[in-house]
Design an enzyme around this catalytic site. Structure first.
Site, mmCIF file in Angstrom:
data_model
loop_
_atom_site.group_PDB
_atom_site.id
_atom_site.type_symbol
_atom_site.label_atom_id
_atom_site.label_comp_id
_atom_site.label_asym_id
_atom_site.label_seq_id
_atom_site.Cartn_x
_atom_site.Cartn_y
_atom_site.Cartn_z
ATOM 1 N N GLU A 139 52.373 12.107 19.297
ATOM 2 C CA GLU A 139 52.385 12.233 17.837
ATOM 3 C C GLU A 139 52.557 10.884 17.149
ATOM 4 O O GLU A 139 51.939 10.627 16.111
ATOM 5 C CB GLU A 139 53.490 13.201 17.400
ATOM 6 C CG GLU A 139 53.209 14.651 17.754
ATOM 7 C CD GLU A 139 51.948 15.194 17.103
ATOM 8 O OE1 GLU A 139 51.546 14.680 16.038
ATOM 9 O OE2 GLU A 139 51.340 16.118 17.667
ATOM 10 N N TYR A 191 56.536 15.586 9.245
ATOM 11 C CA TYR A 191 55.425 16.092 10.044
ATOM 12 C C TYR A 191 55.705 15.964 11.537
ATOM 13 O O TYR A 191 55.539 16.920 12.297
ATOM 14 C CB TYR A 191 54.117 15.363 9.710
ATOM 15 C CG TYR A 191 53.117 15.548 10.824
ATOM 16 C CD1 TYR A 191 52.474 16.767 11.003
ATOM 17 C CD2 TYR A 191 52.899 14.536 11.771
ATOM 18 C CE1 TYR A 191 51.609 16.980 12.068
ATOM 19 C CE2 TYR A 191 52.042 14.745 12.831
ATOM 20 C CZ TYR A 191 51.400 15.967 12.982
ATOM 21 O OH TYR A 191 50.573 16.174 14.047
ATOM 22 N N ASP A 228 49.851 17.556 8.349
ATOM 23 C CA ASP A 228 49.248 16.227 8.412
ATOM 24 C C ASP A 228 48.030 16.181 7.503
ATOM 25 O O ASP A 228 47.785 17.118 6.722
ATOM 26 C CB ASP A 228 48.893 15.865 9.857
ATOM 27 C CG ASP A 228 47.730 16.689 10.410
ATOM 28 O OD1 ASP A 228 47.316 17.672 9.760
ATOM 29 O OD2 ASP A 228 47.219 16.335 11.500
ATOM 30 N N CYS A 279 36.551 21.389 9.339
ATOM 31 C CA CYS A 279 36.733 21.108 7.907
ATOM 32 C C CYS A 279 37.000 19.617 7.721
ATOM 33 O O CYS A 279 38.051 19.201 7.247
ATOM 34 C CB CYS A 279 37.891 21.945 7.360
ATOM 35 S SG CYS A 279 38.010 21.970 5.556
#
Length: 351
Positions: A34, A115, A133, A187
């Site tokens: 991450e 996050y 995010d 998307c």
């Protein structure tokens, strides 16, 4: 809104990416992934993650490492404060006896925000934490038709609440992975694949023709230009480097002598600068040669234009004020910016 989660997870089952950090429940490895992916695309971060984990397979190994080595393994990823924070956090984890197992504990680690804490806790511990995010902002803004800017305190609070409301609390890890991959692959920011989108029938932005307008941002990043002149000083088989200090870009990375100017500068003007004279006081250069002119290097808030000069000194000179004398064959051992690494890859045989 259960249908929203179900459609995302169905899509994810078919399109998910096979990534090494998704095959484990180890909070350390998930945390490393991450942090690497905070400002880095998966395609670039994948190899860095694999190399990093091979060298630092657990938090104790990372905590025991020298910062220079950690920075060297991070070299090329940019945003080097991430590596420094990662190293400091590893030391604190070891000191407290192990990786934290609560959201508050993970959130308290240096360099970890909302996050990252939510992602680690949901992926490692299956906690019902909504990870928000850039991909999630985009999916939610378009699907719900939200035009509140995502870079304001009000917008962040609104999207956090929406994400929490839509979260599948029985399958938080699966849901978070699904919505993030959906934003990364389906998307996408430009030319999203709306024609075969499983959410298109209920997507507000698609219905209103606002796909390319969402998500909204209120502020534009101000980009400033900086002008660097790097001096690749050579004395026989040796050169000179030093570690950058705090308070500017590339903190704790190494560099050759650098003079920053207000704008472009000619060789004649460079040689007349007091900084140039001070640097070589007592050791007159035998030659000065321009190697690269106006090399462009783009950072998030800056564009750097760099000139590179080769400065030849007498072979027996080993002292340059405030600089460390090293063999050119050892340069690869020192963490440097991508800009300098690229330069050396062109003018030195890579080790």
């Amino acid at each position: 809104m259960g249908e929203f989660a179900d459609k995302l997870i169905d899509w994810y089952d078919e399109h998910k990416r096979d990534l090494p950090w998704r095959r484990v429940k180890d909070p350390y490895r998930i945390w490393i992934s991450e942090i690497i992916l905070q400002q880095t695309r998966v395609a670039q971060g994948y190899d860095y993650y694999c190399r990093f984990i091979e060298r630092f397979p657990d938090v104790d190994t990372l905590a025991d490492a020298h910062e220079d080595e950690v920075m060297k393994y991070w070299q090329g990823l940019g945003y080097y404060s991430r590596a420094r924070n990662l190293h400091e956090a590893a030391k604190s984890i070891v000191k407290q006896g192990g990786f934290p197992t609560t959201y508050a504990g993970v959130r308290s680690l240096k360099g970890v925000g909302d996050y990252t804490a939510a992602a680690v806790c949901s992926f490692a511990y299956d906690m019902p934490c909504a990870a928000v995010d850039g991909n999630v902002y985009r999916v939610l803004a378009r699907y719900l038709g939200v035009d509140e800017p995502i870079d304001t305190a009000k917008g962040k609070k609104l999207f956090a609440a929406l994400a929490e409301e839509l979260l599948d609390k029985h399958r938080p890890a699966l849901y978070n992975q699904a919505i993030m991959d959906f934003g990364a692959l389906q998307c996408v920011p430009v030319a999203p694949q709306c024609a075969d989108c499983p959410l298109v029938d209920s997507c507000v932005a698609f219905r209103q023709g606002k796909i390319n307008m969402l998500p909204c941002k209120q502020h534009r990043t101000k980009v400033t230009a900086r002008y660097f002149v790097y001096l690749y000083v050579r004395a026989g088989e040796y050169t000179f480097i030093r570690r950058r200090g705090a308070g500017d870009i590339w903190q704790n990375l190494y560099e050759v002598p650098l003079i920053e100017t207000a704008g472009e500068i000619s060789e004649e003007a460079l040689l007349a600068l007091p900084e140039f004279a001070d640097l070589f006081a007592g050791c007159q250069p035998e030659s000065v040669r321009l190697l690269r002119k106006k090399e462009k290097h783009v950072l998030s808030h800056r564009v750097i234009y760099a000139d590179f000069y080769e400065i030849i000194l007498k072979d027996d000179i080993r002292v340059l004020s405030d600089y460390r004398c090293v063999s050119e064959t050892d340069l690869y051992k020192f963490p440097m910016s991508r800009l300098l690494s690229r330069f050396f890859s062109l003018f030195l045989t890579p080790d």
